[in-house]
Scaffold this active site. Sequence first.
Site, PDB file in Angstrom:
ATOM      1  N   HIS A 182      -5.592   6.548  40.804  1.00  0.00           N
ATOM      2  CA  HIS A 182      -5.347   5.889  42.144  1.00  0.00           C
ATOM      3  C   HIS A 182      -4.501   4.586  41.892  1.00  0.00           C
ATOM      4  O   HIS A 182      -4.525   3.765  40.937  1.00  0.00           O
ATOM      5  CB  HIS A 182      -6.634   5.691  42.792  1.00  0.00           C
ATOM      6  CG  HIS A 182      -6.829   5.440  44.109  1.00  0.00           C
ATOM      7  ND1 HIS A 182      -6.528   4.256  44.446  1.00  0.00           N
ATOM      8  CD2 HIS A 182      -6.859   6.186  45.154  1.00  0.00           C
ATOM      9  CE1 HIS A 182      -6.504   4.392  45.862  1.00  0.00           C
ATOM     10  NE2 HIS A 182      -6.755   5.466  46.399  1.00  0.00           N
ATOM     11  N   GLU A 191       0.198   9.605  47.977  1.00  0.00           N
ATOM     12  CA  GLU A 191      -0.074   8.376  48.954  1.00  0.00           C
ATOM     13  C   GLU A 191       1.029   7.307  48.801  1.00  0.00           C
ATOM     14  O   GLU A 191       0.801   6.450  47.766  1.00  0.00           O
ATOM     15  CB  GLU A 191      -1.564   7.934  48.440  1.00  0.00           C
ATOM     16  CG  GLU A 191      -2.872   8.725  48.433  1.00  0.00           C
ATOM     17  CD  GLU A 191      -4.013   7.924  48.510  1.00  0.00           C
ATOM     18  OE1 GLU A 191      -4.745   8.066  49.485  1.00  0.00           O
ATOM     19  OE2 GLU A 191      -4.319   7.069  47.377  1.00  0.00           O
ATOM     20  N   ALA A 196     -10.238   7.653  52.963  1.00  0.00           N
ATOM     21  CA  ALA A 196     -11.038   6.714  52.507  1.00  0.00           C
ATOM     22  C   ALA A 196     -11.807   5.870  53.567  1.00  0.00           C
ATOM     23  O   ALA A 196     -12.568   6.303  54.254  1.00  0.00           O
ATOM     24  CB  ALA A 196     -10.637   5.823  51.331  1.00  0.00           C
ATOM     25  N   SER A 197     -10.904   4.701  53.940  1.00  0.00           N
ATOM     26  CA  SER A 197     -11.554   3.724  55.100  1.00  0.00           C
ATOM     27  C   SER A 197     -11.773   4.409  56.344  1.00  0.00           C
ATOM     28  O   SER A 197     -12.853   4.034  56.922  1.00  0.00           O
ATOM     29  CB  SER A 197     -10.346   2.739  55.088  1.00  0.00           C
ATOM     30  OG  SER A 197      -9.240   3.296  55.428  1.00  0.00           O
TER      31      SER A 197
END
Lengths: 230, 230, 230, 230
Positions: free
Chosen positions: B93, B141, B201-202
């Site tokens: 990541h 990403e 995620a967030s």
Amino acid sequence: MKKPIVLINFKAYENSFGKKAVEMAKVIEGVSKDYSVDVIISVPATEIYRIAQEVSIPVYAEHVDAVDLGARTGAITVEMIKEAGAKGSLLNHSERRIRFDEIDDAVKKLRREGLESVVCVDRYTMVAPVGMIGPDAVLIEPPELIGTGISVSRAKPEVITKGVEEIRKTPGVELIAGAGISTGEDVYTAIKLGASGIGVASAVMKAKEPRKVVEDFVKSALRAIEEKGR
Amino acid sequence: MKKPIVLINFKAYENSFGKKAVEMAKVIEGVSKDYSVDVIISVPATEIYRIAQEVSIPVYAEHVDAVDLGARTGAITVEMIKEAGAKGSLLNHSERRIRFDEIDDAVKKLRREGLESVVCVDRYTMVAPVGMIGPDAVLIEPPELIGTGISVSRAKPEVITKGVEEIRKTPGVELIAGAGISTGEDVYTAIKLGASGIGVASAVMKAKEPRKVVEDFVKSALRAIEEKGR
Amino acid sequence: MKKPIVLINFKAYENSFGKKAVEMAKVIEGVSKDYSVDVIISVPATEIYRIAQEVSIPVYAEHVDAVDLGARTGAITVEMIKEAGAKGSLLNHSERRIRFDEIDDAVKKLRREGLESVVCVDRYTMVAPVGMIGPDAVLIEPPELIGTGISVSRAKPEVITKGVEEIRKTPGVELIAGAGISTGEDVYTAIKLGASGIGVASAVMKAKEPRKVVEDFVKSALRAIEEKGR
Amino acid sequence: MKKPIVLINFKAYENSFGKKAVEMAKVIEGVSKDYSVDVIISVPATEIYRIAQEVSIPVYAEHVDAVDLGARTGAITVEMIKEAGAKGSLLNHSERRIRFDEIDDAVKKLRREGLESVVCVDRYTMVAPVGMIGPDAVLIEPPELIGTGISVSRAKPEVITKGVEEIRKTPGVELIAGAGISTGEDVYTAIKLGASGIGVASAVMKAKEPRKVVEDFVKSALRAIEEKGR
């Protein structure tokens, strides 16, 4: 920290996680209760919760990341290990060195959260500098002896005596001796030389009869502490 | 991996561990069951065991160390996360980059242990090279969009389309799109552009009503998959 | 890159810097001229300027940081090594591993600046993935043989043949074989097995008569190339 | 180290290497001679040799690897920077943090080789611990001010005064203040607050008229030292 300090680092052996790790923790807890000595165990992050649920002896993390909560994939923070049941953390083990600013950040954050910190160093000249940061203890381990079965007590007693001298410069911080500790005699000698306790891994984790080994360590530690107290 | 892939990375927020994390996992599991979609959650190492005990959706580690068992204080190995209940692991990541040889070691070890691997990359030129290593999926990403709420689907759709082109060179490896995904529309677009699913995620972890958000994502993903299937 | 490729990595030996390094570079240059073979030398960052002033053979850096110019104390950038006279850089040596995104960044930046890149890998499965990034060459070195004098040619010829197979997937990228190369025969075998050249360090740097060793390598390389060309 | 200490860190700007760097070094040398103040410059590893050939002021490395000579591709050792003409090295700059054991190794090796060491820290609580290691100086720089033009002297004078208090615990080690220093007044204030000198980078490297800036710094430093001496 209550003396003698006996710290057993689980590392990452095949019995350091899962049911075997829980069993090992219970064996150690048994000895801890029989002799009223707080034996500390440091375990992998994945195991903290499970082991802390099962035993009442202090469970430490083997490492903690000195970062705040947030968008930090993969981080193991102080808040996480605390919530999982840890009472403290090892820091800067020779198998997991971190930067000095990270040691400082982690020690302070652990303290703020009410957790203990034991910072490893590999030489006595780093004892006082690290002690000034204010951890609960400094664990000194000559890396060349780690896992050898040749103990610091026998092979490098001067590392302990010099470490003890250095730690006096930072009152309130204990000195723990480690590396190659494998017999009760090693434990006894380390404490007689001035250490507040000992750190050990393979001697327990790889023992055929871990209970006997831990018992021998704890009894020897108590004998040394008692003699020093006279 | 069953499509659509919906992967929710817990990261290290204040609700990413402890009881709040278990609650979040249960909310996500609820949606997963209602729509028969396998929503994957990646959680901190300390939380794997506890969450895997409580939910039946796939639980991933957020990171795993590509090392063997042994004297490795602080390491989180594949064996450990597996025993704790993980079904796979995120790797590399942008908040936890590792070396290429470590990616290779980890992917192979996860596979050997029957676990899945999702390797993150930040550019489409790395999709095929990483795909050749043989993970289950590559998660692309653009790091500058992570956590912004400006989705890759809207802001950089070419990253997805080029990533999709690249992943075709390594059959059997899925492409997941991530970064800034915040609405069902973002999810729908990403999958319509060719991705097998999305990573987020967030948008979930910081949501006031996470259930609604996850539901919206899952429904949009299903709609896109269905339309592509026609 | 002109074949055969002969790359001599100076590493950090006592004769890898200062006047001894300049002398060594001149010895190698002598052989290079005598046989009209471009022998590449990779040298410590501190030595690039001085050596590049003194010899006309291609001088590489042993490592370069994949970062842009700016407030980056201690960084050695592509611009710096270029200005100092380097014609390229080794990257990801087993003694200086970097992340995959850093390999990608460095290879691209070196190319943009007109410099060559040779990326080291330790296993044949990484040859094609790294080749896709587009360096000038991939140098495969089983790390367990580095510096042993037991050559990859003799001990692990399959690493070379498989590496050669893999490199064919990325046309335009050469395969260099290394690790333990110590005789002309090792060089000859490596190239006959399909490598475009060889990488070597201790066999030259620790030689009593480096000129003879380099000459033997160059002659053997030429012989192998010639035989392949028939 | 002779006071006042004025240390100019070249970093990795477009004028930090090559001919522009040599020119900058000569400008600084000019001021150094005019005012009989030893201005130290720390430069990229690639530039040490060339600059040290051209100027007589002390040239430092921006970083040095705390390792011994040997098979260490990419390492920049103390022996290398010394042979290239360096008189010392910066260590642990916030842009190039190293571990505490590495700081200790590097400081000791530099000393053994007759070179100076300036260790950077980002907080006053690390001044005494690092000072105990025995470098020539500790350079304290609140990282949030680095490169901002908002000086530590104005914005965080307490960092200097506390740093000065801490450094008294380790006699023989000087305290240098840095971060955001951009005017002669900043320099004057820092030294009046107790620092033995100042560290600076962008204020000089990005200046249109670097000579004027350095001259202003040196004059202000001298004025402050003189007033303290009274």
